[in-house]
Design a protein around this motif. Structure first.
Motif, PDB file in Angstrom:
ATOM      1  N   UNK A 117      40.152  30.513  29.629  1.00 44.14           N
ATOM      2  CA  UNK A 117      40.310  31.898  29.995  1.00 44.14           C
ATOM      3  C   UNK A 117      38.742  32.575  29.327  1.00 44.14           C
ATOM      4  N   UNK A 118      38.590  32.138  28.141  1.00 42.34           N
ATOM      5  CA  UNK A 118      37.111  32.654  27.657  1.00 42.34           C
ATOM      6  C   UNK A 118      36.014  32.536  28.741  1.00 42.34           C
ATOM      7  N   UNK A 119      36.132  31.332  29.266  1.00 38.00           N
ATOM      8  CA  UNK A 119      34.839  31.028  30.367  1.00 38.00           C
ATOM      9  C   UNK A 119      34.870  32.320  31.614  1.00 38.00           C
ATOM     10  N   UNK A 120      36.038  32.449  31.864  1.00 38.74           N
ATOM     11  CA  UNK A 120      36.117  33.422  33.132  1.00 38.74           C
ATOM     12  C   UNK A 120      35.947  34.798  32.664  1.00 38.74           C
ATOM     13  N   UNK A 121      36.205  35.095  31.532  1.00 37.48           N
ATOM     14  CA  UNK A 121      35.987  36.287  30.837  1.00 37.48           C
ATOM     15  C   UNK A 121      34.419  36.683  30.770  1.00 37.48           C
ATOM     16  N   UNK A 122      33.884  35.358  30.336  1.00 39.14           N
ATOM     17  CA  UNK A 122      32.435  35.771  29.904  1.00 39.14           C
ATOM     18  C   UNK A 122      31.654  35.781  31.227  1.00 39.14           C
ATOM     19  N   UNK A 123      32.100  35.006  32.101  1.00 41.24           N
ATOM     20  CA  UNK A 123      31.698  35.030  33.654  1.00 41.24           C
ATOM     21  C   UNK A 123      31.615  36.659  34.179  1.00 41.24           C
ATOM     22  N   UNK A 124      32.890  37.022  34.050  1.00 45.65           N
ATOM     23  CA  UNK A 124      33.228  38.552  34.447  1.00 45.65           C
ATOM     24  C   UNK A 124      32.265  39.426  33.941  1.00 45.65           C
ATOM     25  N   UNK A 125      32.210  39.317  32.596  1.00 44.15           N
ATOM     26  CA  UNK A 125      31.216  40.231  31.666  1.00 44.15           C
ATOM     27  C   UNK A 125      29.894  40.108  31.992  1.00 44.15           C
ATOM     28  N   UNK A 126      29.319  38.903  32.311  1.00 42.75           N
ATOM     29  CA  UNK A 126      28.032  38.504  32.671  1.00 42.75           C
ATOM     30  C   UNK A 126      27.634  39.144  34.050  1.00 42.75           C
ATOM     31  N   UNK A 127      28.542  39.243  34.888  1.00 40.51           N
ATOM     32  CA  UNK A 127      28.191  39.967  36.275  1.00 40.51           C
ATOM     33  C   UNK A 127      28.007  41.580  36.042  1.00 40.51           C
ATOM     34  N   UNK A 128      28.820  42.089  35.098  1.00 36.88           N
ATOM     35  CA  UNK A 128      28.887  43.426  34.632  1.00 36.88           C
ATOM     36  C   UNK A 128      27.658  43.806  34.012  1.00 36.88           C
ATOM     37  N   UNK A 129      27.276  42.904  33.096  1.00 41.51           N
ATOM     38  CA  UNK A 129      26.106  43.260  32.279  1.00 41.51           C
ATOM     39  C   UNK A 129      24.782  43.491  33.159  1.00 41.51           C
ATOM     40  N   UNK A 130      24.769  42.811  34.211  1.00 43.65           N
ATOM     41  CA  UNK A 130      23.758  43.244  35.393  1.00 43.65           C
ATOM     42  C   UNK A 130      23.799  44.686  35.773  1.00 43.65           C
ATOM     43  N   UNK A 131      24.810  45.310  35.544  1.00 43.35           N
ATOM     44  CA  UNK A 131      24.994  46.766  35.761  1.00 43.35           C
ATOM     45  C   UNK A 131      24.650  47.626  34.302  1.00 43.35           C
ATOM     46  N   UNK A 132      24.362  46.791  33.324  1.00 43.37           N
ATOM     47  CA  UNK A 132      24.131  47.396  32.015  1.00 43.37           C
ATOM     48  C   UNK A 132      25.222  47.949  31.314  1.00 43.37           C
ATOM     49  N   UNK A 133      26.540  47.354  31.854  1.00 44.73           N
ATOM     50  CA  UNK A 133      27.885  47.570  31.134  1.00 44.73           C
ATOM     51  C   UNK A 133      27.994  46.435  30.032  1.00 44.73           C
ATOM     52  N   UNK A 134      28.718  47.144  28.894  1.00 42.13           N
ATOM     53  CA  UNK A 134      29.196  46.265  27.958  1.00 42.13           C
ATOM     54  C   UNK A 134      30.216  47.039  27.154  1.00 42.13           C
ATOM     55  N   UNK A 135      30.784  46.373  26.053  1.00 40.95           N
ATOM     56  CA  UNK A 135      31.825  47.150  25.316  1.00 40.95           C
ATOM     57  C   UNK A 135      33.160  47.494  26.181  1.00 40.95           C
ATOM     58  N   UNK A 136      33.669  48.701  25.826  1.00 40.56           N
ATOM     59  CA  UNK A 136      34.802  49.198  26.651  1.00 40.56           C
ATOM     60  C   UNK A 136      34.603  49.491  27.979  1.00 40.56           C
ATOM     61  N   UNK A 137      33.371  50.091  28.157  1.00 41.42           N
ATOM     62  CA  UNK A 137      32.823  50.330  29.697  1.00 41.42           C
ATOM     63  C   UNK A 137      33.021  49.020  30.609  1.00 41.42           C
ATOM     64  N   UNK A 138      32.609  47.894  29.998  1.00 43.20           N
ATOM     65  CA  UNK A 138      32.931  46.674  30.916  1.00 43.20           C
ATOM     66  C   UNK A 138      34.169  46.211  30.821  1.00 43.20           C
ATOM     67  N   UNK A 139      35.034  46.483  29.824  1.00 47.17           N
ATOM     68  CA  UNK A 139      36.300  46.338  30.175  1.00 47.17           C
ATOM     69  C   UNK A 139      37.047  46.992  31.098  1.00 47.17           C
ATOM     70  N   UNK A 140      36.778  48.292  31.271  1.00 40.33           N
ATOM     71  CA  UNK A 140      37.521  49.188  32.273  1.00 40.33           C
ATOM     72  C   UNK A 140      36.636  48.893  33.556  1.00 40.33           C
ATOM     73  N   UNK A 141      35.762  48.518  33.719  1.00 39.51           N
ATOM     74  CA  UNK A 141      34.935  48.047  35.030  1.00 39.51           C
ATOM     75  C   UNK A 141      35.552  46.652  35.314  1.00 39.51           C
ATOM     76  N   UNK A 142      35.784  45.739  34.537  1.00 41.24           N
ATOM     77  CA  UNK A 142      36.548  44.588  34.873  1.00 41.24           C
ATOM     78  C   UNK A 142      37.759  44.551  35.475  1.00 41.24           C
TER      79      UNK A 142
END
Length: 187
Positions: A117-142
């Protein structure tokens, strides 16, 4: 009727085959035992029951999806990474329908805390970091990305969106384009 050589992995593989062939809800200790030619009691040395078996399937699904997502997104960013991420999910759902269904269910605490689960979560957040998203914004976007993927795949699997032009692949690409635009301007 007992068969030597059972391992937790063999039991899990049999359960995954049942899920993919007959549906996730068809998985039971009895069904797996029948497929392996053993008595259900023979499996309890390898899994503690149905809940544990389904948890193993969920983690297996995360492992397989994680490998596809990693391969599809490595070295990519923004639209290319998002497209790879979407396509990995669609490929997984088409090739492993029972395991895909496992991912649509609540995860047990062991699965939530798993490396899978951690790996899939990290991969998802890595895709969103490309858009400059982190924290709560990344969670909402995910959550939005996940809901879009799951919704589209569910409609496609049910056959409810194939009845008219344009082709579903065109709608799939349009959804990726729309999310790409939304993520580029995320608040």
């Amino acid at each position: 009727m007992a068969r030597a050589g059972l391992t937790p992995d063999i039991v899990e593989e049999a359960a995954a085959a049942i899920a993919d062939r007959d549906g996730y809800d068809a998985v039971s200790v009895s069904a797996v035992a029948r497929s392996l030619g053993v008595q259900p009691a023979s499996l309890y040395g390898h899994v503690s029951g149905k809940a544990a078996l389904l948890g193993r399937l969920h983690r297996r699904a995360l492992d397989e999806l994680g490998a596809l997502v990693a391969d599809a997104t490595v070295g990519a960013s923004c639209r290319d990474a998002l497209s790879g991420y979407f396509d990995a999910h669609r490929t997984f759902a088409a090739s492993r329908p029972g395991l895909w269904e496992a991912l649509q269910r609540s995860a047990d605490p062991e699965t939530v805390a798993s490396a899978s689960a951690d790996r899939v979560s990290r991969l998802t957040l890595a895709v969103l970091r490309g858009y400059g998203l982190s924290g709560a914004a990344a969670v909402h976007a995910a959550r939005l990305v996940g809901a879009t993927i799951s919704g589209f795949i569910s409609l496609e699997a049910a056959g409810s969106i194939r009845h008219r032009e344009p082709q579903t692949i065109d709608s799939w690409e349009a959804a990726i384009d729309a999310l790409d635009r939304a993520l580029r301007t995320w608040p």
